[in-house]
Design a protein around this motif. Structure first.
Motif, PDB file in Angstrom:
ATOM      1  N   GLU A   3       0.819  -1.211   0.000  1.00 31.25           N
ATOM      2  CA  GLU A   3       0.000   0.000   0.000  1.00 31.25           C
ATOM      3  C   GLU A   3       0.849   1.256   0.000  1.00 31.25           C
ATOM      4  OE1 GLU A   3      -3.476   0.470   2.032  1.00 31.25           O
ATOM      5  OE2 GLU A   3      -4.049  -1.618   1.998  1.00 31.25           O
ATOM      6  N   LEU A   4       2.138   1.112   0.256  1.00 30.67           N
ATOM      7  CA  LEU A   4       3.053   2.238   0.293  1.00 30.67           C
ATOM      8  C   LEU A   4       3.949   2.162  -0.931  1.00 30.67           C
ATOM      9  CD1 LEU A   4       3.938   4.599   2.154  1.00 30.67           C
ATOM     10  CD2 LEU A   4       5.638   3.047   3.081  1.00 30.67           C
ATOM     11  N   LEU A   5       3.904   3.184  -1.778  1.00 33.88           N
ATOM     12  CA  LEU A   5       4.684   3.190  -3.009  1.00 33.88           C
ATOM     13  C   LEU A   5       5.716   4.313  -2.974  1.00 33.88           C
ATOM     14  CD1 LEU A   5       1.744   2.808  -5.545  1.00 33.88           C
ATOM     15  CD2 LEU A   5       3.242   1.017  -4.709  1.00 33.88           C
ATOM     16  N   VAL A  45       8.818  10.633  -3.182  1.00 28.06           N
ATOM     17  CA  VAL A  45       7.396  10.647  -2.825  1.00 28.06           C
ATOM     18  C   VAL A  45       6.966   9.254  -2.402  1.00 28.06           C
ATOM     19  CG1 VAL A  45       5.057  10.942  -3.739  1.00 28.06           C
ATOM     20  CG2 VAL A  45       6.851  12.553  -4.371  1.00 28.06           C
ATOM     21  N   TYR A  46       6.249   9.219  -1.313  1.00 23.10           N
ATOM     22  CA  TYR A  46       5.607   7.986  -0.872  1.00 23.10           C
ATOM     23  C   TYR A  46       4.107   8.203  -0.995  1.00 23.10           C
ATOM     24  CZ  TYR A  46      10.072   6.553   0.989  1.00 23.10           C
ATOM     25  OH  TYR A  46      11.388   6.211   1.113  1.00 23.10           O
ATOM     26  N   GLU A  47       3.472   7.364  -1.753  1.00 21.38           N
ATOM     27  CA  GLU A  47       2.031   7.484  -1.955  1.00 21.38           C
ATOM     28  C   GLU A  47       1.337   6.399  -1.155  1.00 21.38           C
ATOM     29  OE1 GLU A  47      -1.030   6.534  -5.493  1.00 21.38           O
ATOM     30  OE2 GLU A  47       0.596   7.886  -6.000  1.00 21.38           O
ATOM     31  N   VAL A  48       0.425   6.829  -0.315  1.00 19.48           N
ATOM     32  CA  VAL A  48      -0.392   5.886   0.424  1.00 19.48           C
ATOM     33  C   VAL A  48      -1.756   5.906  -0.242  1.00 19.48           C
ATOM     34  CG1 VAL A  48      -1.337   5.250   2.654  1.00 19.48           C
ATOM     35  CG2 VAL A  48       0.880   6.398   2.528  1.00 19.48           C
ATOM     36  N   ARG A  49      -2.101   4.829  -0.878  1.00 17.63           N
ATOM     37  CA  ARG A  49      -3.338   4.797  -1.662  1.00 17.63           C
ATOM     38  C   ARG A  49      -4.542   5.235  -0.849  1.00 17.63           C
ATOM     39  NH1 ARG A  49      -1.712  -0.746  -4.304  1.00 17.63           N
ATOM     40  NH2 ARG A  49      -0.345   0.076  -5.903  1.00 17.63           N
ATOM     41  N   GLU A  50      -5.362   6.032  -1.524  1.00 14.82           N
ATOM     42  CA  GLU A  50      -6.615   6.533  -0.964  1.00 14.82           C
ATOM     43  C   GLU A  50      -6.431   7.533   0.176  1.00 14.82           C
ATOM     44  OE1 GLU A  50      -9.465   5.754  -2.522  1.00 14.82           O
ATOM     45  OE2 GLU A  50      -8.285   4.473  -3.838  1.00 14.82           O
ATOM     46  N   ALA A  63      10.290  14.434   6.229  1.00 16.27           N
ATOM     47  CA  ALA A  63       9.022  14.673   5.528  1.00 16.27           C
ATOM     48  C   ALA A  63       8.889  16.161   5.237  1.00 16.27           C
ATOM     49  CB  ALA A  63       7.850  14.186   6.362  1.00 16.27           C
ATOM     50  N   LEU A  64       9.031  16.534   3.962  1.00 17.87           N
ATOM     51  CA  LEU A  64       8.923  17.930   3.544  1.00 17.87           C
ATOM     52  C   LEU A  64       7.468  18.374   3.483  1.00 17.87           C
ATOM     53  CD1 LEU A  64      11.427  17.716   0.563  1.00 17.87           C
ATOM     54  CD2 LEU A  64      11.873  18.779   2.793  1.00 17.87           C
ATOM     55  N   ILE A  65       6.658  17.568   2.817  1.00 16.48           N
ATOM     56  CA  ILE A  65       5.240  17.884   2.626  1.00 16.48           C
ATOM     57  C   ILE A  65       4.422  16.638   2.925  1.00 16.48           C
ATOM     58  CG2 ILE A  65       3.445  18.557   0.974  1.00 16.48           C
ATOM     59  CD1 ILE A  65       5.604  20.014  -0.610  1.00 16.48           C
ATOM     60  N   ARG A  66       3.381  16.827   3.685  1.00 18.44           N
ATOM     61  CA  ARG A  66       2.397  15.771   3.904  1.00 18.44           C
ATOM     62  C   ARG A  66       1.089  16.287   3.321  1.00 18.44           C
ATOM     63  NH1 ARG A  66       5.091  16.640   8.638  1.00 18.44           N
ATOM     64  NH2 ARG A  66       6.339  14.926   9.427  1.00 18.44           N
ATOM     65  N   LEU A  67       0.514  15.528   2.434  1.00 21.47           N
ATOM     66  CA  LEU A  67      -0.728  15.945   1.806  1.00 21.47           C
ATOM     67  C   LEU A  67      -1.727  14.803   1.944  1.00 21.47           C
ATOM     68  CD1 LEU A  67      -1.077  17.947  -1.389  1.00 21.47           C
ATOM     69  CD2 LEU A  67      -2.581  16.036  -0.991  1.00 21.47           C
TER      70      LEU A  67
END
Length: 87
Positions: A3-5, A45-50, A63-67
């Protein structure tokens, strides 16, 4: 954990484009952890789906940006940067 890309910083262009009115991948940052400067396109970038994305410094993994996506809204945390400048 599938789930972590882990992706190149340019992979966040779409979601950052939903939040910022400028091309965010060309924006320059200064890392609050190690002081490294660069463009978001060169970050990790780490993308956590959904859920959203985390943009990290390639030098120290700060962690520079958390969105996050929350009920059709975006929540943005820029505390990991000491500066964020449009390109």
């Amino acid at each position: 954990m599938d789930e972590l890309l882990r992706l190149d910083g340019n992979a966040a262009a779409g979601v950052l484009g939903e939040v910022f009115s400028f091309e965010a991948t060309t924006a320059e940052y200064a890392c609050g952890g190690c002081g490294r400067a660069g463009t978001l396109g060169g970050a990790v970038v780490y993308e956590v789906r959904e859920m959203g994305v985390i943009v990290r410094c390639p030098g120290c993994d700060n962690a520079l940006i958390r969105l996050a996506h929350n009920r059709n809204r975006h929540v943005v945390d820029l505390r990991g940067t000491t500066s964020f400048t449009t390109g």
